[in-house]
Motif scaffolding. Structure first.
Motif, PDB file in Angstrom:
ATOM      1  N   ARG A 146       4.094  -4.503  -3.030  1.00  0.00           N
ATOM      2  CA  ARG A 146       3.738  -5.022  -2.101  1.00  0.00           C
ATOM      3  C   ARG A 146       4.565  -5.964  -1.521  1.00  0.00           C
TER       4      ARG A 146
ATOM      5  N   TYR B  48      -2.606   0.131   3.659  1.00  0.00           N
ATOM      6  CA  TYR B  48      -2.956  -0.343   2.656  1.00  0.00           C
ATOM      7  C   TYR B  48      -2.863  -1.574   1.623  1.00  0.00           C
ATOM      8  N   GLN B  49      -1.751  -1.915   1.492  1.00  0.00           N
ATOM      9  CA  GLN B  49      -1.952  -3.095   0.493  1.00  0.00           C
ATOM     10  C   GLN B  49      -2.291  -4.505   0.773  1.00  0.00           C
TER      11      GLN B  49
ATOM     12  N   SER C 261      -6.590   1.596  -1.396  1.00  0.00           N
ATOM     13  CA  SER C 261      -5.374   0.690  -2.454  1.00  0.00           C
ATOM     14  C   SER C 261      -6.326   0.589  -3.803  1.00  0.00           C
TER      15      SER C 261
ATOM     16  N   THR D 152      -5.397   3.702  -5.026  1.00  0.00           N
ATOM     17  CA  THR D 152      -3.781   4.298  -5.424  1.00  0.00           C
ATOM     18  C   THR D 152      -4.099   3.964  -7.118  1.00  0.00           C
ATOM     19  N   ARG D 153      -4.518   2.719  -7.331  1.00  0.00           N
ATOM     20  CA  ARG D 153      -4.476   1.751  -8.496  1.00  0.00           C
ATOM     21  C   ARG D 153      -5.253   2.844  -9.482  1.00  0.00           C
TER      22      ARG D 153
ATOM     23  N   GLN E  61      -9.578  -6.904  -2.731  1.00  0.00           N
ATOM     24  CA  GLN E  61     -10.122  -5.818  -2.989  1.00  0.00           C
ATOM     25  C   GLN E  61     -12.351  -6.052  -3.369  1.00  0.00           C
TER      26      GLN E  61
END
Length: 370
Positions: free
Chosen positions: A269, A304-305, A325, A328-329, A344
């Motif tokens: 990021r 997205y970040q 986001s 992805t994690r 988030q």
């Protein structure tokens, strides 16, 4: 919004510097599909469009039409239709209409998608068909467009929404694979595409499973496609910044990020934009924009970040970016157990998503069955 403008201005300022000219010449321009294929891809996912309506479109590109007529499995029927209408000026039109009615939209889409791959590769098919109209070919979609077919099948097997959109996402990987093959790319580059696709499938599953638990998301049909497309920028980063051939190696940067453990996402990021002229997210966005068929996803991919820059610009893009986001994690940890960022957390509370819901979504995505 300010950050959004600043980053775009930075990318424009860098557009004439390495690696952007090479990116444009070797990947973006070759992959950009023509109008015919774009409209066929769109029609495949539109229930209101009948296969017969594609006839004027395909007729406008004799290369595509000849490629379709040359398919060996159609040879007997095509010969019969040509003979039956030998004295008619409408012979080709009649044969094409009957071919479309016989096959339907999906097989037609697959064959023309293969023809597009052949054009990227620079094979002599178009010229050969022009020189020898009697030439017959046996197109193998499983060889020419394997990523598109696998993406579509993944959704079909789970009875998920819009498998045609998954196909359109997957074909981006076939385009980049063909571009790499055309330029005799290295084994590292070819592996990068396969690895990115594997990561993309997992991210797509996570995104879809999480989306099912979300109170409302208007871009639900794009959840799988967006998750699948995000890592394609990582494959491009390998091509542009290979080991031992660039001052900054993408593979080495990722290795450093992995060693950072819980701080891995901070590397991507915050440090990636400082180390490289463009980030993997920006390259994914750029490639998808050139691909045309799913260009509406470019902002969600790019930011997205840092999705809050989209919140006031387009709430739908914002929702998709935040969900991406998280997915992805989830894909990286193969669970819902990771540090939740403030942006988030705010989105999760607004959508009544708990930490337990993340865990449950991850488990669903990883399971063999829906």
């Amino acid at each position: 919004m300010f950050k959004y403008k600043v980053r775009l201005e930075q990318m424009e300022a860098d557009s004439l510097t390495t690696p952007f000219p090479r990116l444009l010449d070797e990947f973006l321009r070759p992959a950009a599909p023509d109008t015919v294929l774009l409209r066929v891809l769109a029609a495949a996912g539109d229930e209101t469009v009948r296969a017969s309506e594609l006839r004027p479109l395909i007729d406008s590109d004799t290369g595509y039409r000849n490629y379709l007529f040359a398919q060996a499995f159609l040879s007997t029927r095509i010969s019969d239709w040509f003979e039956e209408n030998a004295n008619s000026a409408e012979r080709d039109r009649i044969a094409l209409e009957r071919t479309l009615g016989l096959l339907g939209k999906a097989p037609i889409r697959n064959i023309l998608a293969c023809a597009r791959i052949e054009r990227i590769l620079g094979t002599s098919t178009d010229r050969d068909l022009h020189d020898d109209p009697e030439l017959k070919i046996s197109t193998q979609p499983s060889t020419l467009i394997p990523y598109a077919l696998e993406a579509e099948k993944t959704c079909q097997d789970r009875l998920w929404l819009s498998p045609e959109t998954a196909f359109s996402a997957g074909i981006h990987y076939d385009w980049i694979a063909a571009a790499i093959k055309k330029r005799a790319g290295s084994a590292e580059e070819k592996s990068a595409v396969a690895n990115a696709f594997t990561e993309g499938i997992l991210t797509a599953k996570m995104a879809y499973a999480l989306g099912e638990r979300t109170k409302e998301i208007k871009t639900g049909k794009y959840l799988f496609a967006t998750g699948l497309l995000l890592p394609i920028g990582k494959a491009l980063m390998i091509c542009l910044y290979p080991k031992g051939k660039a001052a900054a190696s993408w593979a080495e940067f990722l290795a450093d990020a992995d060693r950072a453990a819980d701080r891995r996402f901070d590397y991507l990021r915050f440090l990636e934009p400082k180390k490289f002229p463009a980030t993997h997210a920006e390259l994914s966005s750029l490639f998808v924009n050139f691909g045309g068929v799913l260009s509406s996803l470019e902002k969600s991919l790019c930011f997205y970040q840092d999705p809050e820059v989209l919140n006031k610009v387009n709430p739908d893009d914002y929702d998709l970016a935040v969900l991406l986001s998280l997915a992805t994690r989830m894909a990286a940890t193969k669970s819902g157990g990771f540090k939740i960022e403030p942006f988030q957390d705010r989105w999760m509370k607004a959508n009544q998503i708990t930490a337990g819901a993340l865990q449950a979504a991850a488990a669903d995505a990883l399971s063999a069955k829906k």
